[in-house]
Write an enzyme that holds these catalytic residues in place. Structure first.
Site, PDB file in Angstrom:
ATOM      1  N   SER A 166       5.727  -6.948   4.281  1.00  0.00           N
ATOM      2  CA  SER A 166       6.518  -7.449   5.770  1.00  0.00           C
ATOM      3  C   SER A 166       7.064  -8.005   5.372  1.00  0.00           C
ATOM      4  O   SER A 166       6.756  -9.224   4.256  1.00  0.00           O
ATOM      5  CB  SER A 166       5.040  -7.074   6.301  1.00  0.00           C
ATOM      6  OG  SER A 166       4.498  -8.009   6.310  1.00  0.00           O
TER       7      SER A 166
ATOM      8  N   GLU B 253      -5.007  -3.770  -1.670  1.00  0.00           N
ATOM      9  CA  GLU B 253      -6.653  -3.261  -0.766  1.00  0.00           C
ATOM     10  C   GLU B 253      -6.569  -2.307  -0.590  1.00  0.00           C
ATOM     11  O   GLU B 253      -8.094  -1.399  -0.578  1.00  0.00           O
ATOM     12  CB  GLU B 253      -7.601  -4.775  -0.714  1.00  0.00           C
ATOM     13  CG  GLU B 253      -6.701  -5.359   0.993  1.00  0.00           C
ATOM     14  CD  GLU B 253      -6.059  -5.815   1.272  1.00  0.00           C
ATOM     15  OE1 GLU B 253      -5.669  -6.594   2.089  1.00  0.00           O
ATOM     16  OE2 GLU B 253      -4.677  -6.199  -0.499  1.00  0.00           O
ATOM     17  N   ARG B 254      -5.769  -1.876   0.032  1.00  0.00           N
ATOM     18  CA  ARG B 254      -5.554  -0.189   0.612  1.00  0.00           C
ATOM     19  C   ARG B 254      -5.985   0.984  -0.114  1.00  0.00           C
ATOM     20  O   ARG B 254      -6.424   1.590  -0.085  1.00  0.00           O
ATOM     21  CB  ARG B 254      -4.786  -0.047   1.517  1.00  0.00           C
ATOM     22  CG  ARG B 254      -4.300  -0.781   2.754  1.00  0.00           C
ATOM     23  CD  ARG B 254      -5.623  -1.405   3.728  1.00  0.00           C
ATOM     24  NE  ARG B 254      -5.090  -2.114   4.618  1.00  0.00           N
ATOM     25  CZ  ARG B 254      -5.879  -3.242   5.261  1.00  0.00           C
ATOM     26  NH1 ARG B 254      -7.614  -2.752   5.041  1.00  0.00           N
ATOM     27  NH2 ARG B 254      -5.588  -4.187   5.489  1.00  0.00           N
TER      28      ARG B 254
ATOM     29  N   PHE C 190       0.471  -1.035   0.061  1.00  0.00           N
ATOM     30  CA  PHE C 190       0.131  -0.127   0.040  1.00  0.00           C
ATOM     31  C   PHE C 190       0.112   1.450  -0.260  1.00  0.00           C
ATOM     32  O   PHE C 190       0.282   2.824  -0.162  1.00  0.00           O
ATOM     33  CB  PHE C 190      -0.868   0.197   1.342  1.00  0.00           C
ATOM     34  CG  PHE C 190      -0.264   0.172   2.499  1.00  0.00           C
ATOM     35  CD1 PHE C 190       0.321   1.158   2.722  1.00  0.00           C
ATOM     36  CD2 PHE C 190       0.611  -0.792   3.287  1.00  0.00           C
ATOM     37  CE1 PHE C 190       0.569   2.057   4.375  1.00  0.00           C
ATOM     38  CE2 PHE C 190       1.252  -0.074   4.615  1.00  0.00           C
ATOM     39  CZ  PHE C 190       1.084   0.905   4.554  1.00  0.00           C
TER      40      PHE C 190
ATOM     41  N   CYS D  11       9.711   1.966   3.114  1.00  0.00           N
ATOM     42  CA  CYS D  11      11.256   0.662   3.358  1.00  0.00           C
ATOM     43  C   CYS D  11      12.011   1.012   3.910  1.00  0.00           C
ATOM     44  O   CYS D  11      12.639   0.681   4.807  1.00  0.00           O
ATOM     45  CB  CYS D  11      10.689  -0.304   2.553  1.00  0.00           C
ATOM     46  SG  CYS D  11      11.100  -0.390   1.230  1.00  0.00           S
TER      47      CYS D  11
ATOM     48  N   LYS E 226      -1.390  -7.775  -8.414  1.00  0.00           N
ATOM     49  CA  LYS E 226      -2.462  -7.366  -7.773  1.00  0.00           C
ATOM     50  C   LYS E 226      -2.010  -6.758  -6.510  1.00  0.00           C
ATOM     51  O   LYS E 226      -0.985  -6.345  -5.691  1.00  0.00           O
ATOM     52  CB  LYS E 226      -1.919  -9.193  -6.832  1.00  0.00           C
ATOM     53  CG  LYS E 226      -3.786  -9.357  -5.897  1.00  0.00           C
ATOM     54  CD  LYS E 226      -3.841  -8.896  -4.941  1.00  0.00           C
ATOM     55  CE  LYS E 226      -3.201  -8.197  -3.824  1.00  0.00           C
ATOM     56  NZ  LYS E 226      -3.708  -7.304  -2.184  1.00  0.00           N
TER      57      LYS E 226
END
Length: 499
Positions: A226, A176-177, A149, A281, A173
């Site tokens: 993550s 979804e956020r 995201f 990150c 993909k």
């Protein structure tokens, strides 16, 4: 209420499962869209369509593929403001930060214009009597990108651009956020001349991810997120015989030597630690001043800077320093880690646990926090907070300071601030971390180098963008060719050695 589906074969289509996920406005906490959630069957159908489209695309001249990248650069520049506003609306970033997100992705697309050069093979003339040998780089086929995201434009472009330039079809993909920008980018690729079906966007949750990992047609998987999920995806993908590159978490240290310019170092830490609400990150989350005097000076310089940070929604103007975090769950996790820091004995020098923004009380805003006297056994040190929290860990010596960074399980990025060339050189050579900054707080390489960490920050052999991306998204075929003279005289059954 906006409804967001999938991008299949060149157009947005509605989902068929009836399952949806909420897309929030992080500034208000309100649901602003309903996102279709794909089933495994939908994912497999999308992959099959991508495989059909890939055949012709993979056989397309690399120069023609590069022209699509060239056109994409122009279209992204044309729509920069529209893309940035959509990104900020769903993610919460400021507009300048959103444009930076887009720009760093755009730079990789610019690099991909050089695909014909990057895809050239090797050739050896007269490897043996009448024998020539050459290699060619060919696309994997259909690849999957599972993206995070925090950089909804940059991260997909880092992977989709090189994959397409190499002749693959991509099934993305996105998170979804904040799915809108990836959908918009897919539309722009089609406008740029990419054949329909070569870039598919399927929205979903773990069911969609697992379907991609288990689908036999998918030959390569890239992931950013993550560390636990990176390990999971890498293990499952490789167990299924796929090539995989999975990038995980980080805990980036910045060492401040006694000879450093403290004002310069403090300015760098503010941007690197609190920009994008710390949801990077490559954010610096740990400052390691060497010596008590250095530490005291650094804290004195940081406190007023942290207290002056302006936290507000992106709509409040370009002087906003950072906006909300992405979800209510992310906010609660960050606040929980801050509480653990206090309970475990760290000194909370700047405390904004009660931060509320008038008119946006239901938004996902987290005020800036500064800890001092943090130790390596505390949760705020061991875990990636992914929020606007900076921890100061005091070190007595350079060796102690470099040891903190080297002993941590993550190895994404690091930096040192010093005026001494010998110290800087020693740091760069010894540190067991993938990306190093010398008086540079966030050492993100440019598009023509590669991006990737070490240790538990990266799983796989090849990094993102740069030359590594063209290696990851292609496989090498080597051809040994013989056109011997005198074949009319009859067959030969031995390989003649060179004289």
């Amino acid at each position: 209420m906006q409804n967001i589906g999938h991008f299949i074969n060149g157009a947005e289509v509605a989902g068929t499962t009836g399952r949806t996920s909420d897309v929030f406005n992080p500034a208000t906490g309100e649901v602003q869209a309903k996102l279709a959630v794909a089933s495994a069957a939908e994912v497999n159908d999308v992959v099959a369509k991508a495989a059909e489209a890939q055949v012709a695309w993979g056989n397309t001249n690399p120069q023609k593929r590069a022209r699509v990248m060239m056109a994409m650069v122009g279209l992204m520049n044309r729509d920069m403001d529209k893309l940035a506003e959509a990104l900020s609306r769903e993610h919460g970033k400021t507009i300048p930060d959103a444009k930076g997100d887009l720009q760093r992705g755009l730079e990789v697309i610019e690099y991909c214009i050089g695909a014909p050069e990057m895809l050239k093979g090797d050739y050896t003339d007269a490897a043996g009597p009448g024998i020539d040998m050459y290699s060619m780089r060919q696309p994997l086929g259909v690849v999957a990108s599972i993206m995070p995201f925090n950089f909804p434009a940059m991260m997909p472009l880092w992977h989709v651009g090189p994959a397409l330039a190499c002749g693959n079809a991509v099934v993305l993909k996105p998170s979804e956020r904040d799915p809108s920008v990836p959908m918009m980018l897919a539309e722009l690729f089609v406008e740029a001349g990419l054949p329909a079906g070569c870039f598919q966007v399927v929205n979903g949750d773990k069911e969609a991810v697992d379907a991609l990992l288990d689908n036999e047609t998918i030959m390569g998987v890239s992931f950013v997120g993550s560390t636990p999920i990176a390990q999971y995806i890498y293990s499952r993908a490789t167990a299924n015989g796929k090539r995989a590159q999975c990038f995980g978490g980080a805990k980036n240290h910045m060492i401040i030597m006694p000879d450093a310019d403290i004002e310069q170092a403090a300015d760098a830490l503010i941007g690197a630690g609190f920009g994008a609400a710390g949801e990077r990150c490559m954010a610096i989350s740990v400052a390691v001043p060497v010596g008590e005097e250095t530490a005291n000076k650094l804290i004195d310089a940081l406190v007023p800077r942290v207290e002056k940070l302006r936290v507000a929604p992106y709509t409040d103007g370009n002087d906003v320093d950072y906006g909300p975090v992405v979800t209510a769950e992310a906010k609660q996790r960050i606040l929980g880690l801050i509480e653990s820091g206090v309970e475990q004995g760290a000194k909370l020098v700047v405390d904004n646990r009660d931060f509320k923004l008038q008119g946006y009380e239901n938004g996902f805003f987290v005020g800036p926090h500064l800890f001092d006297n943090v130790t390596t056994d505390m949760d705020i040190y061991t875990q990636e907070i992914f929020g606007p929290v900076l921890s100061v860990v005091r070190a007595a010596t350079y060796e102690e300071a470099i040891g903190y960074a080297m002993d941590h399980e993550y190895g994404n990025g690091t930096a040192i601030y010093t005026r001494d060339g010998d110290t800087a050189r020693d740091f760069a050579h010894r540190i067991n971390i993938g990306m190093v900054g010398i008086n540079v707080p966030i050492p993100v390489p440019l598009a023509y180098h590669t991006f990737g960490g070490w240790k538990k920050s990266m799983f796989g052999d090849l990094n993102q963008h740069g030359p590594d991306s063209f290696k990851f998204y292609t496989r090498t075929k080597t051809v040994t060719s013989r056109w011997p003279s005198g074949i009319k005289e009859g067959g030969e059954f031995n390989f003649k050695a060179m004289d």
